[in-house]
Design a protein around this motif. Structure first.
Motif, PDB file in Angstrom:
ATOM      1  N   ARG A 130       4.562   0.538  -3.648  1.00 27.21           N
ATOM      2  CA  ARG A 130       3.205   0.418  -3.112  1.00 27.21           C
ATOM      3  C   ARG A 130       2.349   1.613  -3.513  1.00 27.21           C
ATOM      4  NH1 ARG A 130       5.165  -0.298   2.788  1.00 27.21           N
ATOM      5  NH2 ARG A 130       6.965   0.579   1.734  1.00 27.21           N
ATOM      6  N   SER A 131       1.210   1.430  -4.146  1.00 28.34           N
ATOM      7  CA  SER A 131       0.667   0.157  -4.627  1.00 28.34           C
ATOM      8  C   SER A 131       0.321   0.328  -6.102  1.00 28.34           C
ATOM      9  CB  SER A 131      -0.597  -0.212  -3.850  1.00 28.34           C
ATOM     10  OG  SER A 131      -0.376  -0.230  -2.460  1.00 28.34           O
ATOM     11  N   HIS A 132       1.354   0.625  -6.899  1.00 27.21           N
ATOM     12  CA  HIS A 132       1.091   0.758  -8.335  1.00 27.21           C
ATOM     13  C   HIS A 132       2.339   0.474  -9.160  1.00 27.21           C
ATOM     14  CE1 HIS A 132       2.464   4.757  -6.967  1.00 27.21           C
ATOM     15  NE2 HIS A 132       3.096   4.793  -8.125  1.00 27.21           N
ATOM     16  N   ASP A 180      12.686  -0.592   1.658  1.00 23.64           N
ATOM     17  CA  ASP A 180      12.199  -0.983   2.979  1.00 23.64           C
ATOM     18  C   ASP A 180      12.349  -2.487   3.116  1.00 23.64           C
ATOM     19  OD1 ASP A 180      11.085  -0.876   5.451  1.00 23.64           O
ATOM     20  OD2 ASP A 180       9.181   0.007   4.813  1.00 23.64           O
ATOM     21  N   SER A 220       0.554  -4.690   0.287  1.00 24.42           N
ATOM     22  CA  SER A 220      -0.013  -3.549   1.014  1.00 24.42           C
ATOM     23  C   SER A 220      -1.527  -3.678   1.029  1.00 24.42           C
ATOM     24  CB  SER A 220       0.360  -2.257   0.294  1.00 24.42           C
ATOM     25  OG  SER A 220      -0.225  -2.274  -1.006  1.00 24.42           O
ATOM     26  N   ALA A 221      -2.162  -2.720   1.706  1.00 20.52           N
ATOM     27  CA  ALA A 221      -3.619  -2.730   1.792  1.00 20.52           C
ATOM     28  C   ALA A 221      -4.243  -2.611   0.400  1.00 20.52           C
ATOM     29  CB  ALA A 221      -4.091  -1.593   2.681  1.00 20.52           C
ATOM     30  N   LEU A 222      -3.497  -2.027  -0.551  1.00 23.20           N
ATOM     31  CA  LEU A 222      -4.043  -1.822  -1.890  1.00 23.20           C
ATOM     32  C   LEU A 222      -3.328  -2.694  -2.916  1.00 23.20           C
ATOM     33  CD1 LEU A 222      -4.467   1.932  -1.309  1.00 23.20           C
ATOM     34  CD2 LEU A 222      -6.326   0.338  -1.762  1.00 23.20           C
TER      35      LEU A 222
END
Lengths: 196, 652
Positions: free
Chosen positions: B552-554, B579, B625-627
């Motif tokens: 996260r996130s790349h 996770d 994720s958020a991104l």
């Protein structure tokens, strides 16, 4: 000179400290709806571990969004020398019990209390540093928001409720201090009575 | 006045008609569902179902998992069919799972799920399912709900009677639906009786590694072998197979294979077969077949080509097989929890015969035979029968047990489930199904200790039960409460593909084994990238390997240059997350195969051919994720003779 009973109590107070190697000092519980299985940190005299396997990495993964530095236990010098301080206090305590010098017990107690306060302050400062020194390139920036976890109690940090409380290790230290205070008290009253 | 009367009459008539409609409407509902049914199937948000049913996906080639009693579908497990949703059968790591002696076969017709057993009770380790078309058996590991092994069955022309397991999953059985020349050869189809044979196969499950291997095959007369079940308790050591077409017809089977009053249940003494194998009484036959398995640490499926098989011929091995005469074209053969009774559903029969295992042994001892086929003795029907269930519905197919002394038989033609008592053979209850039930399933219903409580009707036809969706209608199952004296219909629910058969077990047996993620330190995939600093692009000739990480996130790298048209690019994507519930997807614009779905700690490889010059984006397909929307990258493709150097990076 100290009574035999007092000496035994000081031996107990000293040896109790060894339990800090078996139990964390502090526990930081991070509660969020997306983590029903729990998320958090245990802080020990010599290490930082997750409440679950991989929690340190999971927390670092989350913290990178707000620009918080990664928690890398190897880079925290306190975790290197705290064990020596504990061992020193144990040996010092045992020496007092062995020699029976009551004055030294005052020194031990005084030193212990000072170290405990320094420890708490240091812990607070680490928390302050993690919570305030944020990467300006962080993807999530909330104006005015800092992320210092509380020392005691709970605090809402964005979606996460951080609950920070002393754990068995700290309670052991507190008991050790209380035993030594009690010993001083016990030893003193008896001496007074003997004089009369 | 007259008019008024007339009006009154009309109004009264209308009221009567409407009342009648309401009344019949209510009657219909009453007939099928009792008032409190909805409370019995309601599962509160966030709660698990009590049982989970694994239902075969039929011609979808997959296995679908439903909660019971809610009937909620929550997972489709990719088994025999490629699944672009997760790259199953498309990624380089999973492609070998679908290799066969016929080449790559990315589909099948999956019929019968069977849970692994210990002491005759489901143990929650594995579930097996057969590929009916290209004879195969797949093993699904219930730690991760993934297909981890597929073994091909040689000398079989349709693996229908499969994959039923013995009491401790010593063996998984397979019987050929169609007979063919063995070894296969060019003959006139009309030479069926002379040239065609069947096989019964025993696949061993290794106790330690959990791996399957083809232990031996038994050459049997050229009938159609249909279904099977292994014995248990006193009948442990035996396996039972139904067969039809004892007429040995090779054309218009619907007429020509339905002539004999009785076909057979073949009783196979597999413990004796083991002894014959140990004594070397087998021949080794050259047979090409594939054994594919997921190497757990390398996270890569491996295909092994096997070349021979041990074959036993019952013609000269007395005691290996006996035939129990069974009316008429039997389908299911089901052993009751005690292991004493063997129920065979003759799909054209008007009664349901129940064979007795102890009487069978006695009849063998007393040689109560009624002839033989290829030296395989046929027992006298009267000498082996324990009883007959009269009026078991039309077309009785399959029977399961509730562990309370009752059996439940599905009847296809009369479209009902019939409940009868073991021992008295009396029918005690019956309930219609909507429509044309095939198999049925009770949780643990073919084991020594059924969990009971529900029976699932696995139907073949739905007609008006669901919203019409053009000519192709949904497939469906029905949940029926069997905890009381009378069966009660609780729920209809739609299914994926045709649900031929299902097995179910309690949720807690699955929860305790479930894996949360793969440990990155245990990932021995040849192309793993364990940290971002090792992410790289390597060219050798026209082949480019991209060692890519996702967290996260790349992606690292997310800018790749120096790819040339005509390059074969392999993206080896490692999900670095450690996770729970954080898969990452990987999708390249215009990919001719599929995307990848990569679990935490896993490595998956996508092959991509660079065709045209220009910029090609790639991105994460699983909202992580958020991104997540930012989790993307670019590939620069230059001309075949360009000298743009290979460069790559993230954030530089």
């Amino acid at each position: 000179m100290m009574k035999k009973k007092s000496k035994i109590l000081i031996v107990i107070a000293s040896l109790l400290l060894l339990l800090t190697f078996l139990f964390p000092l502090w526990k930081i519980d991070l509660q969020a709806p997306q983590y029903p299985e729990g998320l958090g940190l245990n802080i020990w005299v010599n290490q930082i571990t997750g409440l679950n396997e991989n929690d340190v990495d999971r927390i670092n993964g989350l913290n990178h969004y707000i620009g918080m530095k990664a928690i890398t236990p190897d880079d925290i010098p306190e975790l290197q020398y705290m064990p020596y301080i504990i061992v020193f206090m144990v040996l010092f305590g045992l020496t007092i019990a062995f020699t029976g010098k009551r004055k030294l017990l005052y020194v031990w107690l005084g030193l212990f209390v000072v170290l405990a306060i320094i420890g708490l302050y240091d812990f607070y400062m680490w928390g302050y540093d993690y919570g305030h020194n944020l990467n300006p390139d962080a993807p999530i920036k909330v104006p005015g928001m800092t992320y210092q976890p509380p020392l005691f109690g709970s605090k809402q940090l964005l979606n996460i409720n951080a609950v920070s409380l002393p754990y068995i290790g700290s309670i052991v230290i507190l008991i050790s201090i209380l035993i030594s205070i009690f010993t001083l008290f016990l030893d003193r009253t008896k001496t007074v009575k003997a004089k009369v | 006045m007259k008019n008024l009367l007339k009006n009154k009459f009309v109004i009264s008539a209308a009221i009567l008609i409407v009342a009648g409609m309401i009344y019949t409407g209510c009657e219909n509902v009453k007939e099928s569902v009792s008032g409190d049914a909805s409370s019995h199937v309601y599962v509160a948000p966030g709660s698990y179902d009590e049982f989970y049913a694994f239902m075969s996906g039929g011609f979808s080639g997959q296995l679908a998992v439903y909660g019971l009693p809610s009937g909620r579908l929550f997972r489709t497990i990719s088994v025999f069919s490629q699944n672009p949703e997760k790259g199953y059968g498309y990624s380089e790591e999973t492609k070998p799972m679908l290799m066969t002696s016929y080449g790559f076969v990315p589909w099948d017709d999956a019929h019968h799920p069977e849970l692994s057993m210990t002491d005759g009770v489901p143990d929650g380790r594995y579930i097996f399912i057969n590929g009916n078309n290209t004879p195969r058996i797949a093993k699904i590991d219930l730690k991760e709900f993934e297909t981890t092994e597929i073994i091909e069955i040689p000398n079989s022309a349709g693996n229908h009677g499969s994959p039923f397991v013995t009491e401790n999953t010593e063996y998984i059985v397979a019987a050929t639906r169609f007979s063919i020349p063995i070894p296969n050869k060019d003959v006139a189809i009309s030479s069926y009786k002379e040239n065609f044979k069947g096989t019964i196969s025993f696949i061993k499950l290794d106790k330690e590694s959990g791996k399957m291997s083809l232990a031996f095959q038994i050459l049997v007369p050229g009938f159609n072998y249909d279904l099977a079940h292994a014995g248990k308790g006193p009948s442990h050591g035996w396996a039972f197979f139904t067969c039809y077409n004892s007429e040995q017809a090779n054309t218009l089977l619907e007429i020509n294979a339905s002539k004999n009053d009785k076909d057979f249940v073949a009783a196979v003494n597999w413990q004796l077969a083991e002894k014959f194998i140990a004594e070397g009484k087998y021949t080794t036959m050259k047979s090409r077949y594939f054994h594919n398995y997921m190497d757990e640490s390398e996270q890569t499926a491996k295909s092994e080509e096997m070349t021979e098989v041990k074959v036993l011929n019952p013609e000269n091995l007395p005691g290996l097989i006996y035939y129990l005469p069974t009316p008429k074209s039997p389908h299911g053969v089901d052993v009751d929890p005690s292991g004493e009774y063997i129920v065979a559903g003759g799909k054209l029969a008007s009664l349901l015969p129940v064979h007795s295992f102890s009487r069978f042994l006695k009849a063998v001892e007393e040689k109560k035979f009624d002839g033989a086929i290829n030296n395989i003795p046929i027992l006298q029907y009267d000498a082996v029968i324990a009883g007959e269930v009269k009026n078991p519905g039309l077309g009785p197919l399959h029977t399961e047990f509730d562990g309370q002394g009752y059996a439940y038989t599905s009847a296809f033609i009369s479209s009902e489930i019939v409940k009868w008592k073991i021992g008295t053979w009396e029918v005690v209850d019956r309930i219609p199904t909507y429509y044309s039930i095939g198999h049925l399933s009770i949780p643990g219903g073919d084991s020594k200790k059924p969990f009971g409580k529900y029976v699932i009707a696995l139907n073949k036809i739905t007609k008006d039960r669901y919203l019409p969706t053009g000519p192709e209608l949904t497939q469906s199952a029905q949940l029926i409460d069997i905890s009381g004296e009378k069966m009660k219909l609780l729920l209809d629910f739609p299914t994926v593909g045709e649900p031929h058969y299902a097995q179910a077990l309690p949720a807690d047996m699955l929860v305790k084994n479930s894996k949360k993620f793969y440990k990155i330190e245990d990932n021995k995939n040849r192309y793993v990238t364990k940290s971002e600093k090792d992410a790289r692009v390597e060219r050798s000739g026209n082949v480019v390997h991209v060692y890519l990480t996702a967290i996260r996130s790349h992606f690292a790298p997310d800018n790749i240059e120096g790819i040339r048209t005509g390059d074969d690019v392999y993206f080896h994507v490692t999900n670095l997350e450690q996770d729970w519930d954080i898969p990452h997807g990987f999708a390249v614009k215009g990919a001719n195969n599929s995307e990848l779905l990569v679990m935490p700690g896993e490595t998956r490889t996508l092959h991509w051919k660079a065709k045209d010059e220009g910029i090609v984006p790639f991105y994460c397909t699983d909202f992580c994720s958020a991104l997540h929307q930012e989790m993307s990258g670019y590939i620069r493709v230059s001309s075949a003779n360009s000298n743009v150097p290979v460069t790559f990076g993230t954030g530089n």
